[in-house]
Design an enzyme around this catalytic site. Structure first.
Site, mmCIF file in Angstrom:
data_model
loop_
_atom_site.group_PDB
_atom_site.id
_atom_site.type_symbol
_atom_site.label_atom_id
_atom_site.label_comp_id
_atom_site.label_asym_id
_atom_site.label_seq_id
_atom_site.Cartn_x
_atom_site.Cartn_y
_atom_site.Cartn_z
ATOM 1 C CG HIS A 49 -2.512 4.705 4.580
ATOM 2 N ND1 HIS A 49 -2.283 4.482 3.229
ATOM 3 C CD2 HIS A 49 -2.652 3.475 5.141
ATOM 4 C CE1 HIS A 49 -2.285 3.171 3.003
ATOM 5 N NE2 HIS A 49 -2.516 2.548 4.136
ATOM 6 C CE LYS A 96 -5.571 4.262 0.778
ATOM 7 N NZ LYS A 96 -4.686 5.318 1.311
ATOM 8 C CD GLU A 143 -3.162 8.249 8.286
ATOM 9 O OE1 GLU A 143 -4.053 7.436 7.957
ATOM 10 O OE2 GLU A 143 -2.588 8.993 7.475
ATOM 11 C CB CYS A 191 -0.930 0.004 1.203
ATOM 12 S SG CYS A 191 -1.537 -1.618 1.630
ATOM 13 C CG HIS A 210 -6.200 0.721 -0.040
ATOM 14 N ND1 HIS A 210 -5.119 1.097 -0.812
ATOM 15 C CD2 HIS A 210 -5.698 0.356 1.167
ATOM 16 C CE1 HIS A 210 -4.015 0.972 -0.094
ATOM 17 N NE2 HIS A 210 -4.341 0.527 1.111
ATOM 18 C CG PHE A 231 -0.544 -5.644 4.700
ATOM 19 C CD1 PHE A 231 -1.508 -5.545 5.674
ATOM 20 C CD2 PHE A 231 -0.048 -6.878 4.370
ATOM 21 C CE1 PHE A 231 -1.958 -6.673 6.312
ATOM 22 C CE2 PHE A 231 -0.495 -8.009 5.003
ATOM 23 C CZ PHE A 231 -1.449 -7.909 5.975
#
Lengths: 434, 429
Positions: free
Chosen positions: B318, B350, B329, B178, B355, B414
């Protein structure tokens, strides 16, 4: 202002010659090869019957948390073992403080569906069907809704490429930068140059750089056979990886892992580490020609070598040894021959192609080339190119063949890597005078 | 001396538009691009929804006579986005030195087709076991076209782009999940800064929507199952978020040295001023309580940019819409920015695109650049019920005019590889 000098202070290798840099060095210098009938899957009905497999790996060698074994692909396992040797040989086993500040750059590979991991789940979605030619048919509906659960629920973790990096940084307690590259073979040399640049800039003092690759599987074999890239033959045809040989007819799949500890010379000296070689120059370029055929004039490699030599401030005549990318491929080996003749028009460096011994190791190939260059510097001799007996008319004049290493004064060695798809990288390594 | 690096061209295809401008317009209008998967029958799966790129003709972007054809979605998206970015930058490749143009692309691993695997295995089944030796032959007899085979290799998208556009500089793909799109832009920035190239096509392309992909992420408990309300499924920072929604697409940025851009009279969108990465090695898949990886990434980006945290005026988060990410986050932003965290708008696009995995950081970088250009923050849509764990200003539901000089874009991978990019307004003389 003088640039910060960057050196290699540790190396770890898992190769078809066995676990350890020593096994790789001894195998190359003795002119042996590691190609055998395939044992990793039943290849008895495949047109390709041999590969360069790692045969003496076992899970007890893993430095990682054993609870993670279930989510480690074979490639990840080989990589962890090579990384452990590199860390150890750099004298960093007892230095968690230094490891925490190290970057980890790794070239990673794909992972394929195989029967070991997925056979049971597919079997549950296949049932007798009188109308099917084989008497059985596959139900997508059944597989996607239920049968897939017979596979390990965390199977995705074997497929996500950067998990290979995650295992390494976790095992060795690294907290700095991490990156996962792929440019096929070139990747594992590209990242050595990138690490050296970052060290010069002061982003970090040391990095664990490497690659691991293992794709000897039914789907892997099928893909490269369908692209007409692999040498076919009987299980007895173990000498078919013959870089630059006029009888070459495709490459042999190899597998393995290489890690290097790349470190600022000042940092290495402060902690009393002994450098194996200096990383003097590096260069990257692309053929911009074809998705899997090499540019006939070796356009990308010429540029990559020129950049690396320029960065190192080394004249072509001062290069003593070239670890070539040639892997027994018709177009790629010819392109490299042309590129080498162009780069070394006025000199004649010794050339060795480690793929003769260990096949094409894909993302790890660049790092295996760098490791071969280190062998030449450490042993002051050029390993022969295994299996090559009748060099092509256009092959490099300095190509070392036969079964004996050629003693030579090796101060400076160049390693090349060329990807399917034309990404090229070169690195210049120099002896460090003590 | 460090060379300065600027953004001069943008191109994208996304679930909310077939160009950067169209995607940006949708983002500012708060339009969701999430719907039911219609490229195959998703009904056996637990999650049926995703952000799909609308159909388009790739020949609007590349010569139909070009030999390297494919129906591969990542490649089609990447070709289209790259061509649009080059046009937007006013670049004709034959007027540049090809040896000074590189590519840095966020990419992803291969994909499997369950029909091919299951179908070939059925042919080598005897009721109890598979004849593995015969499987290779079955796979070969299946005659998948070589080009399709080849595109299973994760580095091949970039090889195609390099062959198509004739770039002979450094070329690499990054596979940091990601974070890959953002990492590619960061590495492209370094490539130019270090003088290895003057121009770099950098960004990401991805389509991770196959049934296998959906199952893999479902097993990890990562995907939203709000199948009956696709447009409300991606709801970053909302207390009722239940996972991320997969999307697909590509975004490419033309980045170049300031000197090179000025010499050719290019329009400059923004400057890339900071790139930082941070490792999370606490756990293989979960973030540590103190979110050390994201914290390190943001800090290193600020340090690279030589900026105090107070100078950041907007963060493109993110913000995946998973319970864990959004809370971690938020903690990371508060740890690094301190009190200033409460004063700045933060949004997750997103919420609209889903995503885009290896392309996520790239499209979000494009949106960050446009935030600077237009001085407006896109919204986080579907933000309805605050989460006590997420207590910052997420620009709920409606775009907002802002006065901003520097923006940051977070991308957390990830596997623990985290990236932050910082962009600044067009540099003065």
């Amino acid at each position: 202002m003088t640039e910060r000098r960057v050196v290699i202070t540790g190396i770890g290798v898992v190769s078809p010659f066995g676990v350890g840099f020593g096994a790789y060095r001894d195998g190359l210098l003795a002119g042996r090869h590691g190609i055998r009938p395939i044992s990793l899957f039943d290849a008895s009905k495949s047109p390709v019957r041999v590969a360069a497999e790692v045969t003496d790996y076992h899970d007890d060698l893993l430095p990682s948390d054993p609870r993670h074994n279930v989510v480690l692909s074979r490639s990840m396992r080989l990589g962890l073992v090579a990384a452990a040797e590199a860390v150890s040989s750099a004298g960093l086993d007892d230095r968690p403080d230094i490891r925490a500040g190290m970057a980890c750059l790794m070239a990673v590979e794909r992972y394929d569906i195989n029967l070991e991991d997925f056979g049971e789940s597919f079997a549950r979605a296949i049932s007798a069907d009188a109308d099917a030619p084989s008497g059985f048919s596959f139900s997508r509906q059944k597989y996607l809704s239920r049968s897939h659960r017979a596979a390990h629920p965390l199977w995705l973790l074997k497929f996500i490429p950067n998990l290979a990096v995650a295992h390494v940084v976790r095992t060795f307690g690294m907290q700095c930068e991490a990156n996962a590259y792929t440019s096929e073979s070139a990747a594992s040399l590209q990242l050595v140059g990138d690490a050296a640049e970052s060290i010069r800039e002061g982003l970090f003092d040391a990095a664990l750089c490497g690659a691991s690759d293992s794709r000897i599987s039914p789907i892997g074999i099928e893909r490269y056979i369908s692209l007409n890239l692999l040498a076919t033959g009987t299980p007895d045809d173990v000498s078919i990886s013959m870089p630059f040989d006029r009888n070459r007819r495709g490459y042999v799949l190899g597998e393995g892992a290489v890690f290097l500890v790349v470190e600022a010379l000042d940092h290495a000296e402060r902690r009393g580490a002994r450098p194996l070689a200096e990383i003097a120059g590096w260069g990257q370029a692309s053929d911009a020609f074809h998705p899997y055929r090499a540019h006939p004039e070796g356009r990308g490699l010429r540029l990559a070598m020129a950049k690396a030599l320029d960065k190192a401030a080394v004249a072509p005549a001062d290069v003593d040894c070239v670890a070539a990318a040639a892997a027994s491929l018709d177009d790629l080996d010819s392109a490299e021959s042309v590129a080498l003749r162009h780069a070394f028009s006025a000199s004649n460096p010794s050339v060795t192609a480690p793929a003769g011994a260990i096949g094409r190791t894909h993302t790890a190939a660049g790092a295996f080339g760098a490791a071969a260059a280190l062998v030449a510097i450490a042993s002051q001799s050029i390993p022969p190119t295994a299996n090559t007996t009748e060099p092509d008319a256009d092959s490099p004049p300095g190509l070392v063949t036969g079964i004996e290493a050629r003693p030579a004064r090796v101060r400076t060695a160049l390693a090349n890597a060329v990807s399917f798809g034309g990404q090229c990288a070169s690195v210049v390594l120099k002896e460090v005078e003590s | 001396m460090r060379r300065r690096v600027v953004v001069t061209g943008l191109g994208a295809v996304s679930p909310i538009g077939l160009s950067v401008e169209e995607s940006w317009e949708s983002a500012l209008a708060g339009r969701s691009g999430i719907g039911t998967i219609d490229i195959y029958d998703p009904s056996p799966l637990r999650t049926h929804i995703a952000g799909l790129v609308p159909p388009f003709d790739v020949h609007d972007f590349v010569d139909p006579q070009h030999p390297f054809h494919s129906d591969n979605r990542r490649l089609r998206f990447g070709l289209a986005a790259t061509q649009m970015a080059l046009r937007d930058a006013g670049i004709e490749m034959d007027r540049l030195d090809p040896e000074r143009v590189g590519i840095a692309l966020g990419s992803n691993e291969l994909q499997f087709d369950e029909h091919v695997i299951g179908g070939t295995l059925a042919n080598v089944f005897n009721g109890e076991r598979f004849d593995e030796a015969a499987w290779v032959g079955e796979l070969l007899a299946h005659e998948s076209p070589p080009m399709r085979q080849l595109l299973q290799e994760s580095h091949e998208t970039v090889s195609y782009l390099s062959s198509q556009f004739g770039t002979q500089g450094p070329t690499a793909s990054y596979l940091t999940a990601c974070a890959a799109g953002a990492q590619a832009i960061g590495e492209g920035y370094r490539m130019i800064r270090r003088g290895a190239a003057d121009v770099c096509l950098s960004g990401g392309t991805d389509s991770m929507l196959t049934a296998f992909d959906v199952i893999g992420f479902t097993n990890l408990g990562a995907l939203s199952r709000r199948n009956d309300e696709p447009k409300r499924a991606s709801r970053p920072f909302d207390v009722y978020r239940d996972g991320f929604v997969l999307g697909e697409g590509a975004a490419l940025l033309v980045i170049e040295s300031l000197e090179h851009a000025r010499a050719r009279g290019a329009r400059i969108y923004a400057e890339i001023v900071g790139y930082g990465t941070g490792i999370e090695n606490h756990h293989l898949t979960a973030m540590s309580p103190d979110a050390i990886g994201p914290v390190t990434a943001i800090r290193r980006a600020l340090s690279d940019a030589g900026l105090a945290p107070e100078r950041i005026g907007y963060i493109n988060a993110h913000g995946t819409s998973t319970v864990e990410n959004d809370a971690a986050e938020t903690r990371a932003i508060k740890t690094v920015l301190g009190e200033h965290a409460k004063n700045i708008p933060i949004s997750s696009t997103k919420s609209m695109t889903g995503h885009l995995v290896a392309a996520a950081g790239a499209i979000e970088a494009a949106f960050s650049v446009l935030t600077l250009r237009d001085q407006v923050a896109p919204p986080t849509i579907n933000y309805e019920t605050p989460d006590p764990e997420c207590d910052l200003d997420y620009v709920p539901n409606v775009a907002r005019p802002i006065d901003v000089e520097f923006v940051a874009s977070n991308s957390f991978g990830f596997g623990g590889q985290n990236v932050t990019l910082i962009f600044g307004c067009e540099p003065g003389e």
